[in-house]
Design an enzyme around this catalytic site. Structure first.
Site, short mmCIF file in Angstrom:
data_model
loop_
_atom_site.label_atom_id
_atom_site.label_comp_id
_atom_site.label_asym_id
_atom_site.label_seq_id
_atom_site.Cartn_x
_atom_site.Cartn_y
_atom_site.Cartn_z
N TYR A 109 70.72 61.55 -29.83
CA TYR A 109 72.20 61.54 -29.95
C TYR A 109 72.71 62.71 -30.76
O TYR A 109 73.77 63.27 -30.46
CB TYR A 109 72.68 60.19 -30.51
CG TYR A 109 72.82 59.15 -29.41
CD1 TYR A 109 71.76 58.32 -29.07
CD2 TYR A 109 74.00 59.04 -28.69
CE1 TYR A 109 71.87 57.42 -28.01
CE2 TYR A 109 74.13 58.15 -27.64
CZ TYR A 109 73.06 57.33 -27.31
OH TYR A 109 73.17 56.46 -26.25
N GLN A 138 84.78 56.44 -19.56
CA GLN A 138 83.42 56.02 -19.88
C GLN A 138 82.75 57.05 -20.78
O GLN A 138 81.66 56.83 -21.29
CB GLN A 138 82.61 55.83 -18.59
CG GLN A 138 83.17 54.76 -17.67
CD GLN A 138 82.55 54.83 -16.28
OE1 GLN A 138 81.50 54.25 -16.02
NE2 GLN A 138 83.17 55.61 -15.40
N HIS A 182 83.10 53.10 -23.58
CA HIS A 182 81.69 53.10 -24.02
C HIS A 182 81.53 53.68 -25.43
O HIS A 182 80.43 54.11 -25.82
CB HIS A 182 80.83 53.87 -23.01
CG HIS A 182 80.79 53.24 -21.67
ND1 HIS A 182 80.38 53.89 -20.53
CD2 HIS A 182 81.14 51.99 -21.26
CE1 HIS A 182 80.47 53.07 -19.49
NE2 HIS A 182 80.92 51.92 -19.90
N GLY A 216 85.31 61.83 -11.34
CA GLY A 216 84.05 62.20 -11.96
C GLY A 216 83.18 61.05 -12.40
O GLY A 216 82.47 61.13 -13.40
N ASN A 273 85.85 63.56 -6.54
CA ASN A 273 84.41 63.63 -6.74
C ASN A 273 83.80 64.44 -5.60
O ASN A 273 84.10 64.18 -4.44
CB ASN A 273 83.81 62.21 -6.72
CG ASN A 273 82.40 62.17 -7.24
OD1 ASN A 273 81.58 63.04 -6.94
ND2 ASN A 273 82.08 61.15 -8.02
N1 APR Z 1 84.11 66.98 -10.93
C1 APR Z 1 84.20 65.72 -10.40
N2 APR Z 1 83.12 64.89 -10.24
C2 APR Z 1 81.91 65.38 -10.58
C3 APR Z 1 81.73 66.70 -11.10
C4 APR Z 1 82.91 67.50 -11.27
N3 APR Z 1 82.83 68.72 -11.78
N4 APR Z 1 80.40 66.89 -11.35
C5 APR Z 1 79.76 65.72 -10.99
N5 APR Z 1 80.67 64.83 -10.53
C6 APR Z 1 80.44 63.44 -10.11
C7 APR Z 1 79.08 63.15 -9.49
O1 APR Z 1 79.10 63.35 -8.09
C8 APR Z 1 78.87 61.69 -9.84
O2 APR Z 1 79.41 60.83 -8.84
O3 APR Z 1 80.49 62.67 -11.30
C9 APR Z 1 79.69 61.50 -11.14
C10 APR Z 1 78.85 61.32 -12.40
O4 APR Z 1 78.18 60.10 -12.27
P1 APR Z 1 77.16 59.58 -13.40
O5 APR Z 1 76.27 60.67 -13.80
O6 APR Z 1 76.60 58.30 -12.89
O7 APR Z 1 78.12 59.31 -14.67
P2 APR Z 1 79.12 58.09 -14.94
O8 APR Z 1 79.68 57.54 -13.68
O9 APR Z 1 80.06 58.53 -15.98
O10 APR Z 1 78.09 57.01 -15.58
C11 APR Z 1 78.63 55.80 -16.06
O11 APR Z 1 76.52 55.26 -17.08
O12 APR Z 1 74.75 56.18 -18.12
C12 APR Z 1 75.84 55.38 -18.32
O13 APR Z 1 77.13 54.96 -20.27
C13 APR Z 1 76.80 55.96 -19.35
O14 APR Z 1 79.21 56.16 -19.24
C14 APR Z 1 78.03 56.32 -18.50
C15 APR Z 1 77.92 55.37 -17.33
#
Ligand code: APR
Length: 241
Positions: free
Chosen positions: A64, A97, A115, A182, A208
């Site tokens: 972290y 998140q 979160h 995102g 996305n």
């Molecule tokens: N602009 C828009 N979307 C984007 C970009 C961008 N520049 N870059 C990536 N993405 C999209 C990806 O296609 C994907 O669908 O953002 C998404 C990121 O997904 P994850 O990595 O799963 O992240 P997130 O949805 O925030 O995860 C949720 O999971 O790991 C836990 O607590 C953590 O808050 C997090 C939660």
């Protein structure tokens, strides 16, 4: 880009953003499940659960602290800035998140951190909570009560802060437009927020580059990045005013 939903956007009183790691990807912060995502290199069950923390608090803290230093060095991107600027034209609420605080640093005034936050700490026993201002002399850091401090984030298997979640649902239930930007929508309960908005007949827009769990339920899906598209939305409103 928004022609097909322009009337609803114009008439909108309240716009709610649900954001995830993709929102901060263009600020140099890795996502979790994308190509170079964190969970490609780390097992979340070994680094982001309360059991993992008590098994090896030093390892979890080192991870972290690395992330926090990267986040503190990062800057809000045009997507964050455009959401903050949109407050000039509409009531805007951000349900994020993300634990990076970049929405607030961009100037967004109504942000709910579902979160938690990587720049906050709390004691594992007493009610002590505070913001991290500098690096710790030792890891894991101890509270003045003598117990271990932990990052004030929500780990897998932990409930979201009840007051934050209750307020998030209330905003999802009362918005005219929800923009899901995102996030893969793979993690609950955050991924239920669009369902609340849909029940309230809100317009659902997804930003996305890739498909997500709920793409089929959206009124408009924009296969683009946050930094490219959200400034266009804000600029459109600036011209409407
Ligand atoms: N602009 C828009 N979307 C984007 C970009 C961008 N520049 N870059 C990536 N993405 C999209 C990806 O296609 C994907 O669908 O953002 C998404 C990121 O997904 P994850 O990595 O799963 O992240 P997130 O949805 O925030 O995860 C949720 O999971 O790991 C836990 O607590 C953590 O808050 C997090 C939660």
């Amino acid at each position: 880009m928004f022609e097909s939903v322009l009337d609803k956007l114009k008439a909108a009183r309240k716009i709610v953003f649900v954001t995830g790691a993709g929102m901060s990807q263009e600020s140099g912060i890795p996502t979790f499940r994308g190509k170079d995502g964190l969970w490609r290199n780390y097992d979340p069950m070994k680094i982001a659960t309360i059991d993992a923390f008590y098994e090896n608090p030093k390892l979890v803290w080192e991870w972290y602290e690395d992330r926090r230093k990267n986040i503190v060095a990062a800057q809000p991107n045009p997507g964050h800035n455009a959401i903050a600027e949109l407050e000039r034209y509409k009531e805007v609420v951000v349900l994020t998140q993300n634990i990076d605080g970049l929405h607030q640093r961009a100037g967004s005034t109504k942000v709910l951190e579902l979160h938690g936050s990587i720049i906050r700490i709390k004691c594992t026993v007493c009610s002590f909570q505070d913001y991290i201002v500098s690096s710790f002399d030792m890891l894991p850091p101890l509270c003045k009560c003598g117990k271990i401090l932990r990052p004030d984030v929500v780990w897998f298997g932990e409930p979201l802060p009840q007051d934050v979640w209750t307020e998030a649902i209330a905003h999802a239930n009362s918005c005219d437009v929800m923009i899901i930007a995102g996030t893969s929508l793979l993690v609950s309960p955050a991924n239920t927020l669009p369902l609340y908005a849909k029940q309230n007949n809100a317009l659902l827009i997804e930003i996305n580059p890739e498909d997500t769990m709920m793409s089929v339920d959206m009124n408009l899906t924009i296969r683009e990045t946050c930094s490219n598209i959200i400034p266009e939305l804000t600029e459109m409103f600036s011209k409407l005013n």
